[in-house]
Design a protein around this motif. Sequence first.
Motif, PDB file in Angstrom:
ATOM      1  N   GLY A   1       0.825  -1.201   0.000  1.00  0.00           N
ATOM      2  CA  GLY A   1       0.000   0.000   0.000  1.00  0.00           C
ATOM      3  C   GLY A   1       0.853   1.242   0.000  1.00  0.00           C
TER       4      GLY A   1
ATOM      5  N   GLU B   1      -0.071   3.797   2.405  1.00  0.00           N
ATOM      6  CA  GLU B   1      -0.328   4.444   3.689  1.00  0.00           C
ATOM      7  C   GLU B   1       0.888   4.284   4.604  1.00  0.00           C
TER       8      GLU B   1
ATOM      9  N   ALA C   1       3.101   0.852   5.556  1.00  0.00           N
ATOM     10  CA  ALA C   1       2.953  -0.220   4.574  1.00  0.00           C
ATOM     11  C   ALA C   1       4.357  -0.621   4.119  1.00  0.00           C
TER      12      ALA C   1
END
Length: 252
Positions: free
Chosen positions: A162, A164, A167
Motif C-alpha cells: 500500500g 499508507e 505499509a
Amino acid sequence: MDADHPEGVIALGHSGMTGFQSDPEHPGENVVDNSWATGSNPEVNSVYERLVAVRPKTQGLVANVSRNGEKADGLEFQVPAALAIVPTPSLALIMIMDNDIRCDGTDPAHLPEFRTQVRSAVQSIVEASPKVTVVLATGAGRPADYAKAMATLPTTPVDLVGHEPCAMFSANKKINTAEVKRLTSIMEAYEAELGRACAGIPQCHTDGGALARHHAERLEELGNDLGHPSVLGHREWAAAIWPAVAKAMGLG
C-alpha cells in the motif's frame, strides 16, 4: 500460596503468546501448548519448561491469559485473571505493544498512556507477589528482517502492500524502505516506554532487546498467516529471551 516463597509463571499479552496460527493442522486457532512463554510442547522448550528444569516446584503452576488482539489497556483485566490461577508467581511475562501501534500520526500522544497502563499492570502483580520477577518483552525481530523474508515469496501478501504509513511494500516484492524505517522507529518508541514503565520498580525488567535482536528472516519461523510465529518461531523466541529471564531471576 506463600508470597515469601513465590512459585509459578503467568503470561499476559497478545497473540504472540497464544500460539495463534502456529499449527498447520489448525489454521486460525490458538495452540497455547506451542507458546514460547508457557507452552508444554517439547519442540518449543518454552520459558516455563526451562524454569521447571531449574525450579521443579514450578511444575503445574502456570497461567497464560493472553488474548488475541490485546492492547495495553486490557492488561488491567488480565492481571486478576492470571493471579486467580497462580496467586504468587515467581515470574510474570508480558508481551504487549504491537496492537497499540497506530501509525496514523497519533502514536507520540499515545505513548504516555501506554506506559501508564503497563506500569499499572506491573504494580498490581508486584503488590500480589512482592518477590516476583516481571519481564517485559520487546517486539520480536525488526520490520526490515520481516520484509526481507516476505520479499522471497512469489507474491507479497496484499495486506502488506500500500501507500499508507507503515505499509512495508509499495508493490509486489518491492520493499518500501522509508515506511519500514518509520515502523521501526515507532516500535522503538514503544519499547522505550516499556523501560520507563519499569523505572523505580526493582522487580521489573525488560528483556534488554533480546527479542528485538532476534532476526527472523526464515519463512519457517512464521505460522499459517505469515504474521505469527510457527512452532519453530516460538522455539527461537524462547531461546532468545531465556538468558534475559534467567539473569533477571538471578539464575546465573
